[in-house]
Design an enzyme around this catalytic site. Structure first.
Site, mmCIF file in Angstrom:
data_model
loop_
_atom_site.group_PDB
_atom_site.id
_atom_site.type_symbol
_atom_site.label_atom_id
_atom_site.label_comp_id
_atom_site.label_asym_id
_atom_site.label_seq_id
_atom_site.Cartn_x
_atom_site.Cartn_y
_atom_site.Cartn_z
ATOM 1 C CG ASP A 139 -8.856 9.637 5.344
ATOM 2 O OD1 ASP A 139 -8.790 9.111 5.280
ATOM 3 O OD2 ASP A 139 -8.656 10.812 6.003
ATOM 4 C CD GLU A 154 -12.535 7.451 6.571
ATOM 5 O OE1 GLU A 154 -11.759 6.746 7.688
ATOM 6 O OE2 GLU A 154 -12.281 8.196 6.413
ATOM 7 C CG HIS A 199 -6.303 2.225 7.356
ATOM 8 N ND1 HIS A 199 -7.639 1.811 6.530
ATOM 9 C CD2 HIS A 199 -6.377 3.077 7.517
ATOM 10 C CE1 HIS A 199 -7.855 3.091 6.518
ATOM 11 N NE2 HIS A 199 -7.041 3.823 7.081
ATOM 12 C CG ASP A 200 -9.183 3.745 9.543
ATOM 13 O OD1 ASP A 200 -7.240 4.147 10.918
ATOM 14 O OD2 ASP A 200 -9.704 4.789 9.936
#
Length: 562
Positions: free
Chosen positions: A203, A260, A335-336
């Site tokens: 992340d 990410e 999910h974003d």
């Protein structure tokens, strides 16, 4: 004769992302959990995916749905126990499925013991685990803006100093300049890898390194980056940290890693995932899902219309400039992000056709594909009637800012939320047409999309013409064609407003991939070598035309050259 080149397993893998809170509830509390995932392993095996990426499952107060971690070595009680996780890992491996976890180490929760100790006193032994600064004349140290609105600096009443949080104020940033912090992270990573975990999705990994002088800065003109972001993305020591992480941990395990990395170019991406650099296997960039946002009044909340030529240029640049230098990750949904069929396709009359088209044009590019839960069903965005139904901290904060600081009315704000809000992807998975879509026997933590009686896994698996079967068949087809993994990429019709067409070529096989991004019929003149070629994939029952194809709305075809 030279030995054949070793091909890492993750280059042939297809990843399926699970958002555990919304995947499957096993105990009736309305929240998805690990035993729920266990119940659905056979479904995932039938789909043909190889790796299950679980969004954070660690102990957390849930300020940001698990991305605020209070204990890296414990399971969130809502999701189950460590024994549940270990059983899930064993059962997944027994089916040939791998498990990848989220690594969230730019920040912790403010309820993590490290931070509780850090804020207890300026003289704390863990004060330097986080980033503390004195203010300037009663103001925060810089004007940097948080991703979730407002300042990145939170004043601590006890000491009068400010701590840095790039996201929520309950997500204080770790200080990676401190070698003890790095040692703590590496020890935690070994803890999970020694259990048999197969990889990490990392992340916000390119935010670990901050410039030591913390410049005031201004946003980059024409960019979606807010105040300060040009300075805390791809910071001065980021590659040093990742090379150390690889040397200390990753090199000792056969795992896959994807970082990410918002704000990276293909050249920067190659620095993160170049095979000889000893950092990551691949990165997630955001250029294709941010197309148009950089010039919109309020970024994604303005929900600008898609410019297909602009998106094609982005995708083609990553395909060509990373080829032979690094490895791509391929995705539409996560999910974003909103549901791709709602943003890039037609989620009503041509939902099935456009969902299949998006599957085809994505999965035939070079890289590791990532399928987000429900994408294989063609799940759509949701339009709740009131902001009160939304749960996402980013959405709720944006609502207040857009209303109070920019004067937007409720209808305008909700239009942006309907188009781009993160909760579009976080409504529960549709398993059946029964109550609550078979997700839970209790009250779901967030409301379901009301179209679940028509769009669900039970219906999809029973229908050979469904989006689900197209995904399964396309996954199998790409695995059977080495050209998809190894071949070059050449974009055709770069400026065409509705056609995305490209050629893949490995010297043995040439494939033409055509996707029609329109609800109107269209035509496409085939390159001569593909006239009369073998049609390998088609999301309609027939293909009309020979030299010139007559394309139906959202048609997608793959043709092998004669």
């Amino acid at each position: 004769m030279a030995p054949p080149e070793h091909i890492p397993w993750w280059k042939d893998a297809v990843v399926y992302q699970i958002y555990p809170r919304s995947f499957q509830d096993s105990n009736g509390d309305g929240i998805g959990d690990l035993r729920g995932i266990l119940q659905r392993l056979d479904y995932l095996k039938r789909l043909g995916v190889d790796v299950l990426w679980l969004s954070p499952i660690y102990a957390s107060p849930n300020d940001d749905n698990g991305y605020d971690i209070s204990d890296y070595r414990a399971i969130m009680p809502e999701f189950g126990t460590m024994a549940d996780f270990e059983e899930l890992l064993r059962e997944a491996h027994a089916r040939g499925l791998k498990i990848m976890l989220d690594l969230v180490v730019n920040h912790t929760s403010d309820e993590h013991p490290w931070f509780i100790e850090s804020r207890s006193s300026p003289d704390s032994s863990k004060r330097d685990y986080y980033i503390w600064k004195k203010g300037k004349e009663g103001q925060p140290p810089t004007r940097w803006e948080s991703f979730f609105s407002g300042s990145v600096w939170e004043k601590d009443a006890r000491s009068g100093e400010y701590y840095l949080h790039l996201f929520s104020r309950k997500q204080p940033d770790l200080n990676w300049e401190n070698p003890q912090v790095r040692r703590e992270v590496y020890s935690m990573m070994r803890f999970w890898l020694d259990k048999g975990v197969d990889g990490w999705r990392m992340d916000t990994i390119n935010m670990l390194s901050k410039p030591p002088d913390y410049p005031e800065g201004r946003p980059i003109r024409g960019s979606v980056l807010t105040e300060g972001q040009p300075y805390f993305l791809n910071g001065p020591r980021i590659h040093e940290y990742l090379q150390e992480m690889h040397r200390e941990v990753l090199a000792h395990y056969d795992v896959m890693t994807v970082g990410e990395t918002p704000g990276v170019t293909p050249a920067e991406g190659a620095l993160y995932c170049g095979a000889e650099r000893g950092e990551l296997n691949m990165v997630f960039h955001f250029e294709h899902v941010f197309v148009g946002d950089e010039t919109a009044e309020r970024g994604k909340w303005s929900n600008p219309p898609l410019s297909l030529p602009a998106m094609k240029r982005v995708l083609a640049r990553w395909q060509t400039e990373l080829h032979g230098k690094g490895w791509n990750s391929l995705y539409w949904d996560n999910h974003d992000q909103p549901r791709a069929v709602s943003r890039f396709g037609d989620d009503r009359e041509y939902r099935v056709e456009s969902a299949k088209m998006l599957c085809t044009v994505l999965l035939f590019m070079q890289g590791t594909p990532y399928i987000y839960q429900g994408q294989e069903l063609g799940m759509t965005n949701v339009s709740f009637e009131s902001i009160d139904h939304y749960k996402d901290i980013e959405t709720l904060n944006a609502y207040k800012v857009l209303r109070d600081e920019h004067g937007w009315d409720t209808a305008r704000i909700l239009a942006g939320v309907y188009g781009r809000g993160r909760d579009n992807a976080r409504t529960p998975m549709h398993w059946s047409g029964e109550k609550n879509a078979g997700f839970t026997d209790g009250t779901p933590w967030i409301a379901l999309n009301p179209n679940y009686p028509d769009i669900n896994a039970t219906v999809a698996e029973a229908d050979p013409g469904s989006v689900w079967h197209h995904y399964r068949d396309t996954i199998a087809l790409r695995k059977a064609l080495p050209v998809v993994r190894d071949g070059t990429f050449a974009l055709l019709e770069a400026e065409h407003p509705t056609l995305f067409s490209y050629i893949r070529d490995d010297g043995n096989t040439r494939l033409l991939v055509v996707g029609h991004f329109s609800r109107q019929p269209g035509t496409y003149a085939l390159p001569q070598e593909f006239v009369g070629g073998e049609v390998l994939s088609n999301n309609y029952a027939s293909l009309e035309g020979t030299g010139e194809l007559r394309l139906k709305p959202y048609q997608a075809v793959v043709i092998r050259a004669r």
